[in-house]
Design an enzyme around this catalytic site. Structure first.
Site, mmCIF file in Angstrom:
data_model
loop_
_atom_site.group_PDB
_atom_site.id
_atom_site.type_symbol
_atom_site.label_atom_id
_atom_site.label_comp_id
_atom_site.label_asym_id
_atom_site.label_seq_id
_atom_site.Cartn_x
_atom_site.Cartn_y
_atom_site.Cartn_z
ATOM 1 C CE LYS A 158 8.434 7.996 6.218
ATOM 2 N NZ LYS A 158 9.176 8.396 7.321
ATOM 3 C CB CYS A 201 4.952 50.123 -16.416
ATOM 4 S SG CYS A 201 3.548 50.488 -15.368
ATOM 5 C CD GLU A 210 -2.296 -1.019 2.875
ATOM 6 O OE1 GLU A 210 -2.083 -0.020 4.037
ATOM 7 O OE2 GLU A 210 -2.790 -2.482 3.050
ATOM 8 C CB CYS A 213 1.296 48.010 -16.944
ATOM 9 S SG CYS A 213 2.723 46.566 -16.281
ATOM 10 C CG ASP A 264 2.608 12.703 4.593
ATOM 11 O OD1 ASP A 264 2.802 12.679 5.913
ATOM 12 O OD2 ASP A 264 3.850 12.857 3.799
ATOM 13 C CB CYS A 285 5.606 48.405 -11.577
ATOM 14 S SG CYS A 285 5.251 46.980 -13.004
ATOM 15 C CE1 TYR A 343 -3.759 2.399 9.127
ATOM 16 C CE2 TYR A 343 -3.878 4.224 7.220
ATOM 17 C CZ TYR A 343 -3.530 4.174 8.943
ATOM 18 O OH TYR A 343 -3.286 4.252 9.189
ATOM 19 C CE LYS A 364 4.540 5.564 6.934
ATOM 20 N NZ LYS A 364 4.389 6.824 7.309
ATOM 21 C CB CYS A 374 1.975 46.756 -11.205
ATOM 22 S SG CYS A 374 1.525 48.255 -12.343
HETATM 23 S S1 IVH Z 1 -0.582 0.512 8.826
HETATM 24 C C1 IVH Z 1 0.280 -1.514 12.369
HETATM 25 N N1 IVH Z 1 -0.466 1.368 6.365
HETATM 26 O O1 IVH Z 1 1.762 6.050 8.874
HETATM 27 C C2 IVH Z 1 -0.055 -0.681 10.853
HETATM 28 N N2 IVH Z 1 0.016 3.083 8.889
HETATM 29 O O2 IVH Z 1 3.575 5.135 11.654
HETATM 30 C C3 IVH Z 1 -0.299 0.764 11.891
HETATM 31 N N3 IVH Z 1 -0.092 5.684 7.125
HETATM 32 O O3 IVH Z 1 0.069 6.501 11.841
HETATM 33 C C4 IVH Z 1 -0.980 1.026 10.479
HETATM 34 N N4 IVH Z 1 -0.681 5.108 5.298
HETATM 35 O O4 IVH Z 1 -1.067 6.792 10.276
HETATM 36 C C5 IVH Z 1 -0.956 1.709 7.803
HETATM 37 N N5 IVH Z 1 -1.143 1.990 4.110
HETATM 38 C C6 IVH Z 1 -0.930 2.099 5.691
HETATM 39 C C7 IVH Z 1 -0.622 3.645 5.803
HETATM 40 C C8 IVH Z 1 -0.589 4.089 7.473
HETATM 41 C C9 IVH Z 1 -0.537 6.127 6.244
HETATM 42 C C10 IVH Z 1 0.493 6.105 8.345
HETATM 43 C C11 IVH Z 1 -0.502 5.472 9.559
HETATM 44 C C12 IVH Z 1 0.567 5.446 10.884
HETATM 45 C C13 IVH Z 1 1.641 5.904 10.147
HETATM 46 C C14 IVH Z 1 3.074 4.410 10.462
#
Ligand code: IVH
Length: 784
Positions: free
Chosen positions: A344, A443, A143, A464, A147, A440, A255, A145, A458
Site C-alpha cells: 500500500k 464590488c 500491477e 464588478c 482504487d 461581493c 487483472y 492496485k 455576485c
Molecule cells: S488481485 C487473488 N490485482 O484489491 C487476488 N486486485 O484486496 C485478488 N485490486 O478486491 C485480487 N487492483 O478489487 C488484484 N491489480 C489488481 C488489483 C486488485 C485492485 C483490488 C481488488 C480486490 C482488492 C484486494
C-alpha cells in the site's frame, strides 16, 4: 490455480439469460438484408468502441459513431427479435430493477494481504521462498492496485452473460445490466478459440477527469457530490437503473480470471493478462514483471513517481508470483492467496488546520470559497489551499475556522477538504463559524443564489471589477480573440486604472495610455495595438465564444454559429428555436415510477385539481417530488385523474435539441445574454466602432476544429515534413501542441529516434501515433 466447480446463479430460474440468436426468416430477402445490415453494424460499432475505449485510438468521429448506433437502434426497434445480448445498443442501460439478484462465485473472489513498507515486502518474499524451498529470486507480475470496485464477469462462448460484485467473496450481486454499460467491458470477446466459459476478474473505476466533471455537474445542479472516485464508481455500479450507470464515466481493467472451461492455462499470470488483452480487455499500461525484491522496489519507485500524472487513483502495487505452478504450490490462507501481496502507498490524506476562507469571484460572478490551510505535505506536494466549491459544501463538511481538517489529494485533482478531523469547539478551543458573504467581496453588490442552483453569484455583472477582469481575460484568450501580449497582469492594470471597462474599450486604447503602465515600454505598447488590430478579423464561432456567455464553450459556440449563421438571427432566437421541451423539469424515471406507484396504491383522494393537487402532492412526500415539481405537475396535468392516466414518458423531463449539444440550459443562457441591455451595447460597440467582423463565406464548418481541446506532443524525426510543419497542421485542426508529455497529453506523435518522451508516454498509457498514422489522420481531415 484452483479452478473447479460449475457456475450457478441464484435467480428465479437458476439459469443464465439466453444469448438471443436472431429468429428471422432467412429465406425472405428483405429479412436477410436487414439481418445482415444489423450484424455488420454490430461488428463495426464493436470495433469502433474497442478502439476508442480500450486502445484509446479512435477510428471515427463521435458524430459518425452516433449515426451508426442510431441506425442499429432503428433496425432493432423495427425488429426486436434481431437484437442480441452483445449488441452495442445494449450499453445504454435497461429498465430499472427492483432489486439485485444474487450470484454465487464458483471460484471465490479473494482479497489481498497488505504490506506497508519495503521491509514488510522483503519479509513476504522470504516467506514465499521458504515455502517454495528456494533461494533463487522469484519473478513477480507487478500491477498497480486500482482504487475502484472489484467485479467478476462471466462469458459463455465469448458472450458476456453475467456481471457481479464481490460481495462477501462467495456471493455477490448481479449487476449485469450495469456492467454492460461500461464501455471498456467487451460484450463479446474478440478472436477465435474462445473458452467455452471464462470468468474475468477486474476493477471498475472512474477516471479522474470524468470524476471531476461528474462532481462539477452535481455541484452546479445542487446535487450530492461524491467524496472520491472510488465512491463514485461504487455508487454508479449500485444503481438499480442502469440508464444512470450508462451516463457515468466508468472504465474497467482486467487483472485475472476465475473459472475457465475449454481453454488451456498458460504457464504464467502475465500470459493470462495478455490473453485477456487479446480477447478485448483493457490491460493497465503499467503492468510489468520484476525478478527479486530489488527490481520490485524499482517498480514501486517508478510507479509512485508517475502516480500524480495518472488519470485514475491507485492505492498501491500488487505483486503476484508469476508462475501458475508456483501459485498452486503456495495456495491460500483464509481469504487471501499466499502468492500475492498488496504494497500500500502512504496515505494521500493528511491533517492540517483551516486558517481562513477567502471568497473568489469568477467570470460569471460565481463565488468560490477557497480554504487557506496551514501548509501540509500530502501525496507528494505541499498543500496550502483547497477548494471548498460552494456554500453547500461548507455546510456539508460542517467545518469552522481553526478546525483540524483532513485534506485529500489525488492525482491532478485540486486538493479537497474531506472532513473535519475534530472541531476544536469540542475541546474548548475557540473556532469560528465560516460566514458566507452576503455582499461581493470585490464590488459590494448583493450575492444571489437562484432557487435551483448550488452556486451563489455576485449580482454586479460587469460592474464588478473582478467579473470585468475575468471577462476581458477570457475575451483576449488564445481560443477566443487570441490577442497576443494581453496577459492577465495587464488586464488587471487596465481595469484598475479605469482604462478599460468592457472588451470593446480595448480597441480604443492608445500607445500613450499603454506606455504609462507598469512594465510596458513603447515597443510592447505598439505590439499590443497591432495584435488588437489583427484580432478585428475573426470567425463567428470565436467571437461568440469570446463573449463569455455562460456554458457556451468552443464546441457550443461553433454549433450555434453554424445553426444560426448570423449574429442577427442568434440575437433574435427564442428558446423554442434551440430545443423542443417535454415533461417536467427535475422528473426522472425513478421519480415518475415512484409517483405512479403511489397514485395507484389507493391512498390518494378521489379527485384534486390545480393548487389543491399541488398541495396534496407536496404533502404526500413522494420520493423526488419537491414543492416545485408538484406545482409544475399540477400546472401540466391539472387534475389528479389526468395525472393518474399519464404515462412515465409524459412526465419524465425530455428535451430534443435542435442543435447538437445544445440543451435547454445553454438556450436559456444565450437568450438571457442577448436580453440584457449592457451586453447588447458591448456587442454593438464591438461590431461597429471596434470594427470586429468575420469574412462572409467562412462557414463555421470550414473553421471547425476536430482536435480542439486536445494536447499533442511531437518527438523524433519525421520524414514527410518538419516537426514545425506538423505542429502547424495540428494547430490548424485545433490541437494544442505542447513540448513535454504529461497526463494531460492526448497523443504523442513519435517519429524516428524518439527520445525519452516516448518512454514517458508509454508509462502514462498515452496514445502514440507513428508518422504514417499522423499522415492518415491529416488526410482524413483534409478531405472533409
Ligand atoms: S488481485 C487473488 N490485482 O484489491 C487476488 N486486485 O484486496 C485478488 N485490486 O478486491 C485480487 N487492483 O478489487 C488484484 N491489480 C489488481 C488489483 C486488485 C485492485 C483490488 C481488488 C480486490 C482488492 C484486494
Amino acid at each position: 490455480m484452483n479452478i473447479i466447480g460449475s457456475v450457478s446463479r441464484i435467480i428465479p430460474d437458476g439459469s443464465f439469460p439466453e444469448v438471443i440468436e436472431p429468429m428471422v426468416d432467412a429465406s425472405d430477402p428483405n429479412d436477410k438484408q436487414l439481418v445482415d445490415e444489423a450484424a455488420r453494424l454490430r461488428d463495426q460499432l464493436t470495433r469502433y468502441n474497442y478502439n476508442y475505449y480500450v486502445l484509446d485510438d479512435p477510428l471515427i468521429s463521435d458524430a459518425e459513431y452516433d449515426r451508426l448506433l442510431r441506425r442499429l437502434q432503428q433496425l432493432e426497434s423495427e425488429r426486436p427479435e434481431i437484437r442480441t445480448a452483445d449488441s452495442p445498443t445494449q450499453r445504454v442501460g435497461a429498465p430499472p430493477l427492483s432489486q439485485f439478484a444474487q450470484v454465487r462465485h464458483t471460484v471465490a473472489m479473494l482479497s489481498l494481504d497488505n504490506v506497508f513498507d519495503a521491509a514488510e515486502f522483503a519479509e513476504f518474499d522470504r516467506r514465499v521462498r521458504r515455502k517454495l524451498q528456494t533461494n533463487e529470486d522469484l519473478e513477480y507480475a507487478c500491477e498497480p492496485k486500482l482504487d475502484g470496485v472489484a467485479v467478476s464477469l462471466i462469458y459463455q462462448d465469448g458472450v458476456l452473460v453475467c456481471g457481479a460484485t464481490r460481495g462477501d467473496g462467495m456471493t455477490g450481486e448481479d449487476i449485469t445490466a450495469n456492467v454492460r454499460t461500461v464501455a471498456s467491458v467487451p460484450l463479446r470477446l474478440r478472436g477465435n478459440n474462445l473458452p467455452e466459459l471464462l470468468t474475468v476478474r477486474g476493477e471498475v473505476y472512474m477516471p479522474l477527469h470524468g470524476f471531476e466533471k461528474l462532481n462539477q455537474h452535481a455541484r452546479a445542479e445542487g446535487q450530492k457530490v461524491f467524496v472520491n472516485p472510488r465512491n463514485a464508481a461504487a455508487g454508479s455500479l449500485r444503481q438499480l437503473d442502469s440508464r444512470i450507470t450508462a451516463r457515468r464515466p466508468l472504465a474497467m481493467s482486467a487483472y485475472g480470471i476465475g473459472e475457465v472451461r475449454g481453454w488451456q492455462l498458460p504457464p504464467t499470470h502475465v500470459e493470462i493478462l495478455h490473453a485477456l488483452q487479446d480477447w478485448g480487455f483493457a490491460l493497465n499500461g503499467l503492468v510489468a514483471t520484476a525478478t527479486g525484491v530489488v527490481q520490485c522496489e524499482d517498480y514501486y519507485a517508478k510507479v509512485i513517481a508517475c502516480r500524480g500524472q495518472l488519470d485514475y487513483d491507485i492505492d498501491g502495487i500488487v505483486y503476484k508470483v508469476n508462475a501458475l505452478a508456483l501459485q498452486e504450490k503456495l495456495g491460500f490462507v483464509a481469504r487471501a492467496p499466499r502468492w500475492a501481496i498488496a504494497r500500500k502507498f502512504p496515505a494521500q490524506e493528511a491533517m492540517t488546520r483551516l486558517l481562513d476562507v477567502e471568497f473568489q469571484v469568477g467570470r460569471t460572478g460565481a463565488i468560490t470559497p477557497v480554504a487557506r490551510l496551514e501548509p501540509v505535505f500530502v501525496g507528494g506536494v505541499t498543500v496550502s489551499n483547497a477548494t471548498l466549491h460552494n456554500h453547500d459544501e461548507i455546510q456539508r463538511l460542517g467545518i469552522r475556522l481553526g478546525d483540524q481538517v483532513i485534506v485529500r489529494r489525488a492525482g491532478d485533482v485540486i486538493p479537497q477538504i474531506v472532513r473535519a478531523a475534530q472541531s476544536d469547539g469540542d475541546t474548548g478551543n475557540a473556532t469560528r463559524i465560516i460566514e458566507f458573504p452576503k455582499q461581493c467581496p470585490v464590488c459590494g453588490s448583493d450575492i444571489e443564489r437562484a432557487e435551483d442552483e448550488a452556486v451563489a453569484r455576485c449580482a454586479g455583472g460587469l460592474y464588478c471589477p473582478a467579473q470585468r477582469k475575468e471577462a476581458i481575460k477570457h475575451f483576449a484568450s488564445r481560443r477566443a480573440m487570441d490577442i497576443d501580449g494581453l496577459g492577465d497582469r495587464l488586464v488587471e492594470q487596465l481595469v484598475d486604472n479605469g482604462l478599460v471597462n468592457d472588451p470593446a474599450d480595448l480597441y480604443s486604447l492608445t500607445v500613450e495610455q499603454l506606455a504609462g503602465l507598469e512594465r510596458m515600454a513603447e515597443k510592447s505598447a505598439q505590439n499590443l495595438l497591432a495584435a488588437l488590430n489583427a484580432s478585428r478579423v475573426t470567425t463567428f464561432p470565436r467571437f461568440l465564444y469570446a463573449l463569455g456567455i455562460r456554458e457556451v464553450g468552443e464546441v457550443t459556440a461553433a454549433a450555434l454559429a453554424e445553426h444560426f449563421g448570423t449574429l442577427e438571427k442568434l440575437r433574435k432566437a427564442r428558446i423554442q428555436d434551440f430545443v423542443q421541451v417535454g415533461g417536467i423539469k427535475g422528473v426522472g424515471t425513478a421519480t415518475a415510477v415512484a409517483l405512479q406507484d403511489y397514485l395507484r396504491s389507493g391512498v390518494s383522494p378521489s379527485e384534486a385539481q390545480g393548487e389543491d393537487l399541488a398541495n396534496w402532492l407536496t404533502a404526500a412526500r413522494i420520493r423526488g417530488i419537491t414543492g416545485k415539481i408538484a406545482r409544475a405537475l399540477a400546472t401540466e396535468f391539472n387534475t389528479l385523474e389526468a395525472l393518474r392516466a399519464a404515462r412515465v414518458d409524459d412526465m419524465v423531463y425530455t428535451h430534443k435539441s435542435r442543435i447538437d449539444g445544445v440543451g435547454p440550459v445553454v438556450a436559456q443562457h444565450v437568450v438571457t445574454f442577448f436580453q440584457q441591455k449592457h451586453n447588447l451595447e458591448v456587442v454593438d460597440k464591438l461590431c461597429s466602432s471596434a470594427g470586429i467582423h468575420w469574412p462572409a463565406g467562412v462557414s463555421a464548418k470550414a473553421v471547425s476544429q476536430p482536435l480542439a481541446g486536445q494536447t499533442w506532443v511531437l518527438t523524433g524525426t519525421l520524414q514527410a515534413m518538419s516537426r514545425e510543419q506538423a505542429k502547424q497542421h495540428l494547430q490548424s485542426l485545433g490541437a494544442r501542441v505542447a513540448g513535454t508529455v504529461s497526463s494531460k497529453t492526448d497523443v504523442l506523435v513519435a517519429g524516428s529516434d524518439p527520445g525519452s518522451k516516448l518512454a514517458k508516454a508509454t508509462a502514462l498509457n498515452i496514445a502514440i501515433f507513428d508518422e504514417q498514422k499522423l499522415m492518415q489522420m491529416l488526410d482524413t481531415y483534409r478531405e472533409q
